[in-house]
Design a protein around this motif. Structure first.
Motif, PDB file in Angstrom:
ATOM      1  N   GLY A  35     -21.778 -27.788   8.647  1.00  0.00           N
ATOM      2  CA  GLY A  35     -20.828 -26.605   9.061  1.00  0.00           C
ATOM      3  C   GLY A  35     -21.640 -25.841  10.329  1.00  0.00           C
ATOM      4  O   GLY A  35     -20.918 -25.502  11.239  1.00  0.00           O
ATOM      5  N   ARG A  36     -22.812 -25.466  10.060  1.00  0.00           N
ATOM      6  CA  ARG A  36     -23.637 -24.587  11.182  1.00  0.00           C
ATOM      7  C   ARG A  36     -23.634 -25.675  12.630  1.00  0.00           C
ATOM      8  O   ARG A  36     -23.435 -25.134  13.537  1.00  0.00           O
ATOM      9  CB  ARG A  36     -24.920 -24.310  10.751  1.00  0.00           C
ATOM     10  N   LEU A  37     -23.794 -26.910  12.171  1.00  0.00           N
ATOM     11  CA  LEU A  37     -23.738 -27.777  13.481  1.00  0.00           C
ATOM     12  C   LEU A  37     -22.481 -27.778  14.002  1.00  0.00           C
ATOM     13  O   LEU A  37     -22.306 -27.739  15.513  1.00  0.00           O
ATOM     14  CB  LEU A  37     -24.445 -29.149  13.199  1.00  0.00           C
ATOM     15  N   ARG A  38     -21.362 -27.773  13.459  1.00  0.00           N
ATOM     16  CA  ARG A  38     -20.158 -28.028  14.173  1.00  0.00           C
ATOM     17  C   ARG A  38     -19.920 -26.679  14.750  1.00  0.00           C
ATOM     18  O   ARG A  38     -19.262 -26.555  15.891  1.00  0.00           O
ATOM     19  CB  ARG A  38     -19.139 -28.152  12.963  1.00  0.00           C
ATOM     20  N   GLU A  39     -20.461 -25.470  14.202  1.00  0.00           N
ATOM     21  CA  GLU A  39     -20.115 -24.253  14.778  1.00  0.00           C
ATOM     22  C   GLU A  39     -20.783 -24.205  16.366  1.00  0.00           C
ATOM     23  O   GLU A  39     -20.536 -23.563  17.166  1.00  0.00           O
ATOM     24  CB  GLU A  39     -20.370 -23.208  13.948  1.00  0.00           C
TER      25      GLU A  39
END
Length: 476
Positions: free
Chosen positions: A38-42
């Protein structure tokens, strides 16, 4: 006088190092993978928004070549083949794979357990049907066998009895499967003699041993409201001595159990509430709960004793008992407040009641339970943060009477140890559990250490300076 050797611990299940805890840790790892994805997608979205920055867009006409290079590199880093967005998908795919693997393992565990239950039921039903079909022959053999038994020399009787005990001692798994098939055994008997089911008011189908126990409990009068009274004339020698370790708790339980000897039926049903007083003025309580007093109770009858065969059947069947009601009333009469920490220590039936009170709730803050020789596999869903430490001695058939192993869960640790003798009844004696507790106190197993550390952290072991004791008797 020689000091008995410390018995070996043969198996440990559950706790912080158990399978359930491992599954939980792996699922937490999957949650970490998900969060990282999720952090990488953000981050990919944030980086892509760089291309819309006004300053960057204004520079495009001035330096179209370098702008194109910057744009290509940003897109490659965010949505490219090896970009952040692709990495986020990989992390979350790993999370899905890890969760699926854990789910598959758990499903396999349940399938194996249910397969054994179905097989045990089928074998039990086949045996029951055979016995019902050959009832006249069985009765005749029983009469002939009884006559022959009476004429056997005492030495031959002892050898036969010892042989049966030796077989049960050497084959505990077989004993457990026999017990697990009790529901099928009862159904087989009833199917062969249909009139018996109607006469006794029994259901035609009992898929588990617990269902059979619950139905057979109906052959006895309903549990009544218990009578609870303080016994000022009965004292526990260790009552004013705070426990230092697990062995002290089991020794204390043994002394409480000694207040209800078979040759003094008027004293049966006694329990003890020990209140521990710390230097800071706080209190906590240890409630000691002995096991069954009377197994020789014929159907359709009962007496004043609350720890008897009907109580065993009710509690194995998952039902409430007069003994459980009496325990709660005694705790209230002893002055235990609703927020005072409570440890329940039980032997046999007492351990079942203790575990049930923790799992199903009471008006008290029960945080810990210790059981010795108790069949508690049918009790689940202990509240998060609570602790259950169950001891089982090899050769003691009583913990096998629920027909299955205790669940591997984070709150409950089951310790199997080997301090057996050749007597089935002897293996259930609390002196063996004192020896087993001594082994537990010396263990370096992480699940055991966490259980003992929690008992100490809550002030039940090695914390308090003084103790007071109250003995109560529970009767029908």
């Amino acid at each position: 006088m020689t000091t008995p050797s410390i018995p070996p611990i043969t198996r440990i299940t559950g706790g912080v190092a158990g399978v359930a805890a491992t599954y939980a840790a792996v699922r937490a790892l999957a949650d970490g993978f998900d969060a990282a994805g999720g952090r990488l997608r953000e981050r990919a979205a944030d980086d892509a928004r760089v291309l819309t920055e006004p300053d960057l867009l204004e520079s495009a006409p001035l330096s179209p070549v370098t702008f194109a290079e910057a744009e290509a590199r940003v897109l490659d880093a965010t949505t490219g083949v090896h970009g952040v967005l692709e990495a986020s998908v990989v992390w979350q795919a790993d999370a899905l794979l890890v969760r699926s693997t854990v789910t598959a393992y758990q499903a396999c565990d349940r399938l194996v357990a249910e397969s054994f239950t179905v097989l045990d039921y089928a074998v039990g039903r086949a045996v029951g049907s055979s016995l019902a079909a050959s009832a006249p022959s069985v009765l005749l053999l029983g009469l002939l066998g009884g006559t022959a038994w009476e004429h056997l020399p005492p030495s031959a009787r002892r050898r036969l009895g010892d042989g049966l005990e030796e077989w049960a001692d050497e084959h505990p798994d077989a004993v457990q499967h026999v017990v697990d098939g009790d529901g099928g055994l009862l159904d087989g008997l009833l199917s062969g003699v249909p009139a018996l089911s109607g006469l006794l008011g029994l259901a035609p189908f009992h898929p588990t041993a617990a269902d059979a126990a619950s139905d057979l409990a109906g052959l006895y009068p309903a549990e009544e409201r218990p009578h609870v009274r303080r016994r000022h004339d009965l004292l526990v020698p260790l009552g004013t001595t705070p426990p230092d370790d697990l062995a002290d708790l089991i020794r204390h339980l043994d002394q409480t159990n000694a207040l209800s000897p078979a040759d003094r039926p008027g004293d049966q049903g006694t329990i003890e509430v020990q209140t521990l007083h710390a230097a800071d003025g706080t209190v906590r309580h240890v409630v000691y709960l002995p096991g069954t007093d009377d197994l020789a109770v014929p159907p359709w009858s009962h007496d004043h004793e609350v720890r008897d065969l009907p109580a065993d059947l009710h509690v194995i069947g998952g039902e409430h008992t007069a003994y459980a009601d009496g325990i709660e009333r005694a705790m209230k009469d002893a002055g235990i407040g609703p927020h005072d920490p409570v440890l329940l220590v039980g032997h046999s039936l007492g351990g079942i009641e203790a575990s049930s009170l923790l799992a199903h709730g009471s008006g008290f803050d029960v945080t810990h339970v210790v059981t010795a020789g108790s069949p508690v596999a049918g009790i689940h869903d202990y509240p998060a943060g609570t602790h259950v430490l169950s001891l089982e001695n090899r050769g003691d058939v009583v913990p096998l009477l629920d027909g299955r192993d205790n669940a591997d869960s984070v709150p409950q640790v089951t310790v199997h140890f080997d301090d057996h003798e050749t007597s089935i009844a002897g293996n259930h004696d609390l002196r063996h559990y004192v020896h087993g507790a001594e082994s537990v106190d010396l263990s370096d197993d992480p699940s055991i250490r966490e259980q003992l550390a929690s008992l100490r952290d809550h002030g039940f072991l090695g914390h308090c300076d003084t103790a007071t004791s109250q003995v109560f008797q529970i009767t029908r």
